[in-house]
Design a protein around this motif. Sequence first.
Motif, PDB file in Angstrom:
ATOM      1  N   CYS A  35      70.117   7.578  34.529  1.00 26.14           N
ATOM      2  CA  CYS A  35      69.024   8.411  34.994  1.00 26.14           C
ATOM      3  C   CYS A  35      68.058   8.542  33.820  1.00 26.14           C
ATOM      4  CB  CYS A  35      69.513   9.779  35.486  1.00 26.14           C
ATOM      5  SG  CYS A  35      70.646  10.636  34.384  1.00 26.14           S
ATOM      6  N   GLY A  38      69.636  10.170  30.452  1.00 22.64           N
ATOM      7  CA  GLY A  38      71.051  10.083  30.160  1.00 22.64           C
ATOM      8  C   GLY A  38      71.729   9.054  31.032  1.00 22.64           C
ATOM      9  N   MET A  40      74.967   8.617  34.045  1.00 24.76           N
ATOM     10  CA  MET A  40      75.902   9.249  34.972  1.00 24.76           C
ATOM     11  C   MET A  40      77.074   8.315  35.203  1.00 24.76           C
ATOM     12  SD  MET A  40      76.320  12.008  36.924  1.00 24.76           S
ATOM     13  CE  MET A  40      74.667  12.640  37.265  1.00 24.76           C
ATOM     14  N   VAL A  50      72.045   8.740  41.526  1.00 24.45           N
ATOM     15  CA  VAL A  50      71.081   9.794  41.235  1.00 24.45           C
ATOM     16  C   VAL A  50      69.831   9.489  42.051  1.00 24.45           C
ATOM     17  CG1 VAL A  50      69.742  10.963  39.455  1.00 24.45           C
ATOM     18  CG2 VAL A  50      72.027  10.098  38.926  1.00 24.45           C
ATOM     19  N   GLU A  53      65.480  12.938  40.187  1.00 20.85           N
ATOM     20  CA  GLU A  53      65.635  13.630  38.909  1.00 20.85           C
ATOM     21  C   GLU A  53      64.323  14.306  38.548  1.00 20.85           C
ATOM     22  OE1 GLU A  53      66.044  12.515  34.177  1.00 20.85           O
ATOM     23  OE2 GLU A  53      66.568  11.056  35.695  1.00 20.85           O
ATOM     24  N   LEU A  70      69.274  17.283  38.838  1.00 23.21           N
ATOM     25  CA  LEU A  70      69.655  15.999  39.421  1.00 23.21           C
ATOM     26  C   LEU A  70      70.085  16.190  40.873  1.00 23.21           C
ATOM     27  CD1 LEU A  70      71.864  14.534  36.530  1.00 23.21           C
ATOM     28  CD2 LEU A  70      69.417  14.221  36.900  1.00 23.21           C
ATOM     29  N   VAL A  72      72.255  14.155  43.542  1.00 23.63           N
ATOM     30  CA  VAL A  72      73.211  13.048  43.527  1.00 23.63           C
ATOM     31  C   VAL A  72      73.801  12.833  44.911  1.00 23.63           C
ATOM     32  CG1 VAL A  72      73.789  13.462  41.104  1.00 23.63           C
ATOM     33  CG2 VAL A  72      75.153  14.552  42.888  1.00 23.63           C
ATOM     34  N   TRP A  81      78.146  13.177  32.890  1.00 23.72           N
ATOM     35  CA  TRP A  81      76.763  12.892  32.517  1.00 23.72           C
ATOM     36  C   TRP A  81      76.679  13.006  31.005  1.00 23.72           C
ATOM     37  CZ3 TRP A  81      73.012  16.785  30.891  1.00 23.72           C
ATOM     38  CH2 TRP A  81      71.735  16.256  30.702  1.00 23.72           C
TER      39      TRP A  81
END
Length: 374
Positions: A35, A38, A40, A50, A53, A70, A72, A81
């Motif tokens: 994402c 970062g 996931m 995701v 975001e 987020l 998901v 994450w």
Amino acid sequence: MGWFLRKCARVRVLTVVGALLAVQLGSLIAPAYACGCGAMIPGAQQRVTVGREESMVRWDGRQEQIVMSLTVDGDAQKAAWIMPVPHRATVKLGDPELFTQLAAATAPVHRDRYHFWPQDGDWPLVTGDGTSAGAPPPGAAAPGVGVVGRQQLGPFDVARLTATDPAALNGWLDSNGFVMPPRLTDALQPYVDRRWEYVAVRLTPATASTALSGTLDPLHLTFAAGQPVYPMRLSRLARTPQSLGLYVLADHRMETRTAIGGDRPRTTFAGRVTTTRGPLAGLAKGTPYLTAIGQEFPDPASISGDHVLRPAPEDTPFQQVIYEDHLRTVAGVPAWLLTVVGTLALAVTAATVFAVRRSRARNQQTPTFVRPTS
């Protein structure tokens, strides 16, 4: 035969859209999805995506705050994450209302615009189906790892780590329920070289028997920063195009230093925050200027680093304007039609008058012959 089956399993995993994990020692590992800020990672044999975001960066010249929300979906009952940060971070839950306020503050302005001549969608430029012809129909520490804090925030089990070796970080995550793929280990190496730290979050649904789904509670990170930075490097692991939507609160209008391998960043809003209530008002104190930035990454592998933000040359305000086009009418009748009909009527009238006058003039000029008398 066993080798052939393992090879087929590897091919299936690599075709999963957005998968970031490869095959490790012939066993199937669940895909991790990048994402914008970062990575996931779902549990083994599970998947998570995701779908959306939203992120906000606040920078006051000394300290940076990042609030992330987020959305998901998937069948994973747990996921991790991981986010790199340049300095020691504190973590707390964010206020979901923040993003509602940000969306309202940066919403485009709708204005009416009138046109005289018919356009697509106006009579008679309408297709047979009524549509216009041209309308288009986001545990114990391993060597080289320091655990600087661990806390439970609602559904999140948050660990704050330091690491001088990505392999050691991998070992710690594995022993604590976070499975990190080799590709992610390599992607973290630049952060290790720069001695960044990490926030590792274990996400679990409210009910153990259900999967992670929907919009998660926002996470609010705070750390020291001499300049604002938004970590994007891990997004290069994504296999599908990425889209960035970022809100920035600062003293002035902000911009990205470079495009870091994506399309040219575009400013979708710039202006001072006027709201006096809610979480946005609190964060805007001392950083009253809000900038909204959007960017597309058609080829995530081209992402070359993290977004470094800087003040724009001027604090020029900007707000998107969406025009609603309307055909100009008079008493419900298109003005162009009245004009055309009126012009034709005037032309006919003028031609008639001209013909009548000409006829009369001819009659007046016709000589009269008098027959002489004998």
